[in-house]
Design an enzyme around this catalytic site. Structure first.
Site, PDB file in Angstrom:
ATOM      1  N   HIS A  73      11.491  -9.071   0.577  1.00 37.38           N
ATOM      2  CA  HIS A  73      11.149  -7.659   0.420  1.00 37.38           C
ATOM      3  C   HIS A  73      12.399  -6.793   0.598  1.00 37.38           C
ATOM      4  CE1 HIS A  73       9.084  -3.816   1.204  1.00 37.38           C
ATOM      5  NE2 HIS A  73       8.039  -4.362   0.608  1.00 37.38           N
ATOM      6  N   ASP A 110       0.853  -1.189   0.000  1.00 39.58           N
ATOM      7  CA  ASP A 110       0.000   0.000   0.000  1.00 39.58           C
ATOM      8  C   ASP A 110       0.886   1.235   0.000  1.00 39.58           C
ATOM      9  OD1 ASP A 110       0.868  -0.201   2.650  1.00 39.58           O
ATOM     10  OD2 ASP A 110      -1.054   0.343   3.525  1.00 39.58           O
ATOM     11  N   PHE A 118       6.434   2.004  -4.360  1.00 46.08           N
ATOM     12  CA  PHE A 118       7.829   2.239  -3.958  1.00 46.08           C
ATOM     13  C   PHE A 118       8.381   3.621  -4.331  1.00 46.08           C
ATOM     14  CE2 PHE A 118       7.510  -2.411  -4.325  1.00 46.08           C
ATOM     15  CZ  PHE A 118       7.886  -2.771  -3.035  1.00 46.08           C
ATOM     16  N   TYR A 170       2.956   4.752   0.751  1.00 47.08           N
ATOM     17  CA  TYR A 170       3.625   5.328   1.919  1.00 47.08           C
ATOM     18  C   TYR A 170       2.623   6.161   2.704  1.00 47.08           C
ATOM     19  CZ  TYR A 170       7.986   4.183  -0.576  1.00 47.08           C
ATOM     20  OH  TYR A 170       9.009   3.544  -1.233  1.00 47.08           O
TER      21      TYR A 170
END
Length: 226
Positions: free
Chosen positions: A191, A67, A80, A69
């Site tokens: 990740h 989701d 990102f 920031y």
């Protein structure tokens, strides 16, 4: 209720049935309620920015995030990514470190984390959940966004061939069942978060692997430089 979504015409055509489903209408209602009670990111018309920069017929690569920031000024509608002038968040910083290790592309200035150049080349920077509340990660995980974005991944898998799906971390990898591995390349690794990047994200070479696959299938490689 009629929902008029401000999104690229190609996506509007592909997703026409989704926009008419009750879950999407309910999502819009709930999102409006949340916006009246809290600060929601991304602001303005940025919710569908990834789609407006990368129409379906141009998609070559999909990078799946969770989701947006949740800090002020960070979310810009791309997974990102942050706008120029915003300090790179830790996960993005690690992505750019791996890019340098993988392809020798220098890490840009800490205030350049804008991934729009990737989006303009066919990299769909797709968050599974498209909105979030200030300071409250995953706050919109139950609004219905994942029904919508899961369908997008299914449609891309069904409608096209030789796409690259980059799934970083357990959350994104939980979407792998939506993708036909006989038609597409699925790249999985831990990740890029500081909590997991050293467990296999660093050294995974997603960028060179993506380009090798695209070239093998007569598609232009991505220029990953920012």
């Amino acid at each position: 209720m009629s929902v008029n979504v401000q999104i690229h015409s190609s996506w509007k055509s592909l997703l026409k049935e989704e926009f008419q489903k009750s879950y999407f209408e309910n999502l819009v209602i709930k999102l409006r309620e949340r916006k009246s009670q809290a600060t929601v990111y991304p602001r303005g018309g940025r919710i569908f920015a990834a789609f407006n920069h990368t129409p379906p017929e141009n998609v070559k690569v999909i990078i799946v995030g969770q989701d947006p920031y949740h800090g002020a000024g960070q979310a810009n509608g791309f997974s990102f990514s942050v706008n120029k002038g915003v300090r790179q968040p830790p996960s993005l910083k690690n992505i750019l470190k791996e890019l340098e290790s993988d392809l020798g592309i220098p890490i840009p200035d800490v205030f350049n984390g804008d991934l729009t150049p990737w989006a303009n080349q066919g990299v769909l920077l797709l968050n599974a959940i498209l909105t979030v509340e200030h300071g409250n990660p995953s706050s919109h995980k139950n609004l219905g966004w994942q029904l919508f974005t899961n369908r997008i991944m299914e449609l891309l898998s069904e409608s096209y061939e030789n796409l690259v799906f980059i799934l970083w971390g357990a959350f994104a990898q939980g979407k792998s069942h939506l993708i036909d591995p006989k038609k597409h390349l699925i790249i999985k690794s831990p990740h890029p978060s500081p909590f997991s990047a050293h467990k296999g994200f660093f050294g995974s070479k997603p960028f060179s692997r993506t380009n090798a696959y695209l070239l093998k299938h007569d598609k232009p490689a991505i220029n990953w430089a920012l």
